[in-house]
Design an enzyme around this catalytic site. Sequence first.
Site: not given
Length: 377
Positions: A104, A189
Site C-alpha cells: 500500500y 493512492e
Amino acid sequence: MVKLAEWRGKEIFRSYGVPLPKGTVVRSADEAVSAAAQGAVPLPCVVKAQVLSGGRGKGGAVRFAATVEELRAAASAILGLDFKGEKVRELLLEEKLPIARELYVSITLDRSARLPVLMVSASGGVEIESVADTAILRQWVHPFAGLTNFEKRAAAKTLGLTGPAARSLDGLLDKLWRLFLNEDAELVEVNPLALVGEGVLALDAKVIIEDDASFRHPQYAEVRDDRTELEEIAREKEIAFVQLDGNIGVIANGAGLTMATLDVLQQFGGRPGVFLDLGGTDDPKKVTEAFRLMARARPAAVFLNIFGGVTRCDTVATGLVEAMRDMPSTERFPLVARIRGNNEEEGIAILREAGVTSMRDLKESAQAAIAAAGGRA
Ligand code: GDP
Ligand code: MN
C-alpha cells in the site's frame, strides 16, 4: 473534490511514467472480446468495474478471465451491475500478473499538520482502514524539499524491499510525488502496489483532485462522474448543493450554519438528504432557483434555517414565495422555516402571508422538520 475512475487515474499515472499493467477500457462484452483478439489485453486478464466506490475485489466487481469465453462471461456479468448505487458502464481489462506481494502507498494532505503525508504499508490489497495503525508508516513531507532519500529508504524498509525492488519503489515514489504536487491532488493512492519479479507496479489507482485548483486543470472539469445530475445543474448556477442519503432537505446560508443545521437534525434522529447553501446573496431570483432545485430532489420535508446578514431574511422569503407560487403540486414539500437576523420581521411577514410560520427555536424547528419528514430514522 474531483474523484477519478481507476482508468482515468491510471492515464495520469502513465503520463508520469508510473509502471502499470498493460490494459484497455471497454464498454461492452463484444468490445472486451475484440480487445483480447487484437492483443490490447493479453489473456489471462483481470476484468475490473470502473466505479468510484472501493471494495470491488470483495464485492465481485473484479474478476479474472483465462479464455475468451471467460472474458465474455465476466464482462457480461459485471457490466450493468449496480455496485453500491453506481451502475457499471465501463470495464478496465488488464493483463493478470503474477503478484508476489500486495503493498500500500498513498500521498494525501494532512490538514491538521498542514503537510502532505506519505503512507506506506506492507499490508496492501485490503482497505487501509482495516490495517493496524502500527503496520502503517506515516511520513510528513516538506512541500519545498519534496520526498527525500531518507523518507524513501524508510518506506522501502517498511515494505521489506531491497536491491532492485527498492530502486523500483524509489522511482515510483518520485513520480507519485510529482503527480500529487503538479496535479493539485488531494489523494493519490495505490492499493495494491504489486511486487512482480523485482519491480513494483500500480494495480489500482485512486486519484482525487482538489476542486479549488480545477481552474488550473481544465481537463478534469469534464470528468464529473462523481456528481449527481442535480449537483451538476447547481454547480452551473453557482449554488452549493450536495445530495446525501437522507430524506430532509436543508437550506441554510454559509458553510458553518449549514453544517450546524445538518448536525442538529442528525442529533435528533433526522436524516439530512440534500443540503443547499445559499451563501451570501441579495437576489431573490437566486433563492427561487435554489428552491426549485431543492424541489427536484424530492425531499420528504425541507428545513429552511437562515441567519440574515448579507443574505437578508426578506430576500430569502421573497425568493421562497416566488418559487412556491409556480411549483407543480407534485413537487411541493412540507416546509419548516426558521429565519433570524437582518430584516427578520419583514421576512417573517412575507412568509406568514404565504402561509408559512417561522419558528424561533433551533431545537424545536429541527424536531418539527423531522416530524414533517415522517419522524426519526
Ligand atoms: P478494489 O477492491 O476496488 O480496491 O480493487 P483493486 O483494483 O484493488 O483489486 C482488488 C484485488 O484484485 C487486488 O487486491 C488483487 O488481489 C486483485 N487484482 C487486481 N489486479 C490484479 C492482477 O493484475 N493480477 C492479480 N493476480 N490480481 C489482481
Ligand atoms: Mn484497491
